[in-house]
Design an enzyme around this catalytic site. Structure first.
Site, PDB file in Angstrom:
ATOM      1  N   LYS A   6      87.618   9.981 -20.427  1.00 15.22           N
ATOM      2  CA  LYS A   6      88.178   8.897 -20.308  1.00 15.22           C
ATOM      3  C   LYS A   6      89.446   8.821 -21.281  1.00 15.22           C
ATOM      4  O   LYS A   6      89.065   8.555 -22.498  1.00 15.22           O
ATOM      5  CB  LYS A   6      87.261   7.570 -20.442  1.00 15.22           C
ATOM      6  CG  LYS A   6      87.906   6.146 -20.955  1.00 15.22           C
ATOM      7  CD  LYS A   6      88.974   5.763 -20.250  1.00 15.22           C
ATOM      8  CE  LYS A   6      89.792   4.666 -21.084  1.00 15.22           C
ATOM      9  NZ  LYS A   6      90.925   5.036 -21.932  1.00 15.22           N
ATOM     10  N   SER A  48      89.381   4.472 -32.880  1.00 14.13           N
ATOM     11  CA  SER A  48      89.502   3.900 -34.097  1.00 14.13           C
ATOM     12  C   SER A  48      87.879   3.547 -34.531  1.00 14.13           C
ATOM     13  O   SER A  48      86.970   3.512 -33.531  1.00 14.13           O
ATOM     14  CB  SER A  48      90.165   2.771 -33.788  1.00 14.13           C
ATOM     15  OG  SER A  48      89.236   2.000 -32.677  1.00 14.13           O
ATOM     16  N   GLU A  68      83.918  10.202 -33.789  1.00 14.96           N
ATOM     17  CA  GLU A  68      84.969  10.650 -34.829  1.00 14.96           C
ATOM     18  C   GLU A  68      86.016   9.399 -35.023  1.00 14.96           C
ATOM     19  O   GLU A  68      86.591   9.152 -33.930  1.00 14.96           O
ATOM     20  CB  GLU A  68      85.647  11.890 -34.129  1.00 14.96           C
ATOM     21  CG  GLU A  68      84.752  12.944 -34.050  1.00 14.96           C
ATOM     22  CD  GLU A  68      84.234  13.504 -35.160  1.00 14.96           C
ATOM     23  OE1 GLU A  68      84.643  13.193 -36.285  1.00 14.96           O
ATOM     24  OE2 GLU A  68      83.282  14.319 -35.058  1.00 14.96           O
ATOM     25  N   CYS A  84      94.786  11.826 -37.285  1.00 13.41           N
ATOM     26  CA  CYS A  84      93.558  11.510 -38.121  1.00 13.41           C
ATOM     27  C   CYS A  84      93.606  11.949 -39.443  1.00 13.41           C
ATOM     28  O   CYS A  84      92.885  11.511 -40.319  1.00 13.41           O
ATOM     29  CB  CYS A  84      92.191  11.550 -37.128  1.00 13.41           C
ATOM     30  SG  CYS A  84      91.749  13.042 -36.865  1.00 13.41           S
ATOM     31  N   GLU A 106      93.736   1.825 -42.500  1.00 12.79           N
ATOM     32  CA  GLU A 106      94.545   2.952 -42.048  1.00 12.79           C
ATOM     33  C   GLU A 106      95.751   2.299 -41.501  1.00 12.79           C
ATOM     34  O   GLU A 106      95.714   1.321 -40.599  1.00 12.79           O
ATOM     35  CB  GLU A 106      93.479   3.442 -40.911  1.00 12.79           C
ATOM     36  CG  GLU A 106      94.129   4.534 -40.482  1.00 12.79           C
ATOM     37  CD  GLU A 106      93.513   5.214 -38.994  1.00 12.79           C
ATOM     38  OE1 GLU A 106      92.630   4.283 -38.117  1.00 12.79           O
ATOM     39  OE2 GLU A 106      93.267   6.271 -39.215  1.00 12.79           O
TER      40      GLU A 106
END
Ligand code: NAD
Length: 477
Positions: free
Chosen positions: A170, A224, A245, A279, A381
């Protein structure tokens, strides 16, 4: 061109569509299939049918097929890079020099790794022989984000397939096109129908239906921390393996004795590559006080010099942010930094371009200082071209500032004192520590984060372990 689902070896539409937007132009340029639970069901059913034959396919043959996909990615490098640049607003040179080659490398790497893998034997005195079988899990889900679309999708799909699983992937609804094209390449390479299936569409609709499907035996997720937390809850309820992750707020520690030419150049790259939407980007720059003013001055000069432009222009160094929604979020973070008392040293606003890109969502590379470690700007973030600067005095404060967030994905540290580098590296709460470099990757190493950045490790044999179940066989002698 529309981005379709890829189920049972064929491209198929879903009942509904979403706009596929070119963020540099600020306008839709095609459509994306918006899948629902029924599409997920068809994809899982195709994967389930394909699984017995794929799991029984000799490793050498699986490896050859993965390599065939890699060669087709190489062949279509320019087409894939252009698709990535249009979907994500990223400089086409970044896609063609790093991301697309890495996607091919992901297939090559796991084509090799699976032929070199071995399992353990435990002779129990003279009474028994134990050995470990590592068997594929069945149908697994690979869910990936928009920032490095093909690179991260293939980083999951390649080890899952190499280990003998069938996959329902996905990709992000924000950047679906290279996943669509990957389906074409897999068919051309001769990958049997149903071995890889790709479901396009929204996370809360297609993604959550996939995670909730009772036949999914593992979920490999990159995205996220918020969504990772949701997936962790769902998979835990069903005792399904999950590799997560997630987000980061990565520090870049510069000691005063560092080679400042190299440290500043790489720190600028770490802060702004892909518009800060990696990231691993270093968004908190911590500088030992004697070097603070010099680093600040040089970094601001480098940020100002970055060439913002049309992602399709090979000279462009900074493209647009990935979407209107993300642009609004980053602009909100800049506003917050000002409210918190931050000094914007450069950037801090929307970049306006001419021509095709006049409505695009571009943000100037931004450096902010004057903020303490506890403020939201240094805790949350941002995932955009925004970095903060903070001074520190000595090793203990450097370590304390580095570790002062809920994240722990990657850290870089810059010093000529290698003894200090080793000592500091051991004290950082981080899945990855780079010394005098940034984003230097060896695919055999464990990749992942600690704290709220991740659970589990990808890369090398860790990925093959995740996508298999160990079985102990004990033979009495
Ligand atoms: P996201 O979490 O919004 O989405 C990631 C993927 O999950 C997308 O495919 C999305 O459609 C899907 N999704 C969303 N909601 C879902 C749900 N309820 N169930 C199942 N799937 C769902 O992340 P994003 O905005 O696409 O990507 C940016 C984030 O990814 C940043 O936080 C960044 O740090 C992180 N990231 C982490 C790594 C890493 O290796 N740690 C790498 C790249 C990006």
């Amino acid at each position: 061109m529309d981005a379709l689902n890829y189920i049972d070896g064929k491209h198929v539409a879903a009942a509904e569509w979403l706009d596929n937007v070119d963020p540099a132009a600020g306008a839709p340029y095609g459509r994306v299939a918006s899948s629902d639970a029924a599409d997920v069901e068809r994809a899982v059913a195709a994967a389930r049918r394909a699984f017995p034959a794929w799991a029984a396919t000799p490793v050498g043959q699986r490896s050859r097929l993965l390599r065939a996909v890699a060669r087709l990615i190489d062949r279509d490098k320019d087409r894939l890079a252009r698709a990535e640049a249009i979907d994500g607003g990223k400089p086409v040179t970044l896609a063609s020099s790093i991301e697309v080659p890495r996607a091919a490398q992901n297939f090559d790497f796991f084509a090799d790794a699976i032929t070199q893998w071995h399992s353990e034997a435990h002779p129990t005195d003279e009474v028994a022989l134990n050995y470990t079988l590592r068997q594929p899990l069945g149908v697994v889900a690979c869910i990936s984000p928009w920032n490095l679309p093909l690179y991260l999708l293939t980083w999951k799909v390649a080890p899952a397939l190499a280990a003998g699983n069938c996959v329902v992937a996905k990709p992000s609804e924000v950047t679906p096109m290279t996943a669509h094209l990957l389906g074409e390449l897999c068919s051309e390479a001769g990958l049997p129908a149903g071995v890889l299936n790709i479901i396009q569409g929204l996370g809360p609709r297609a993604g959550s239906a996939l995670v909730a499907h009772p036949e999914i035996r593992a979920v490999s997720f990159t995205g996220s921390t918020r969504v990772g937390r949701e997936i962790a809850g769902q998979t835990a309820q069903r005792f399904v393996k999950a590799s997560l992750e997630m987000g980061g707020k990565n520090p870049n520690l510069i000691f005063a004795d560092a080679d400042l030419d190299d440290a500043v150049a790489q720190t600028a790259r770490a802060a702004f590559q892909n518009q800060g939407q990696i990231c691993l980007c270093g968004s908190r720059i911590l500088v030992e006080r004697p070097a603070y003013e010099e680093v600040k001055e040089r970094l601001v000069a480098q940020a100002r010099a970055l060439r913002i432009g049309d992602p399709l222009d090979p000279a462009t160094e900074q493209g647009s942010l990935v979407s209107r929604q993300h642009f609004d979020k980053v602009m909100g973070c800049l506003e917050l930094a000002r409210q918190e008392g931050g000094r914007v040293l450069c950037g801090g606003k929307r970049a306006r371009l001419e021509g095709r890109c006049r409505a695009g969502w571009f943000v100037e590379p931004t450096v902010v200082d004057g903020l303490g470690p506890a403020c939201r700007t240094n805790q949350e973030e941002i995932f955009g071209p925004v970095a903060t600067l903070q001074p520190f005095d000595g090793v203990d404060e450097a370590v304390q500032l580095t570790n002062a967030t809920r994240y722990g994905l990657a850290a870089s540290l810059w010093t000529r004192d290698l003894s200090r580098a080793h000592r500091v590296a051991a004290r950082l709460q981080s899945g990855i520590v780079w010394v005098n470099c940034w984003m230097m990757r060896d695919l055999r190493t464990p990749f992942g984060g600690v704290k709220e950045s991740g659970v589990g490790r990808e890369g090398g044999f860790d990925a093959l372990r995740f996508f298999t179940e160990p079985k102990n066989v004990c033979v009495k002698l």
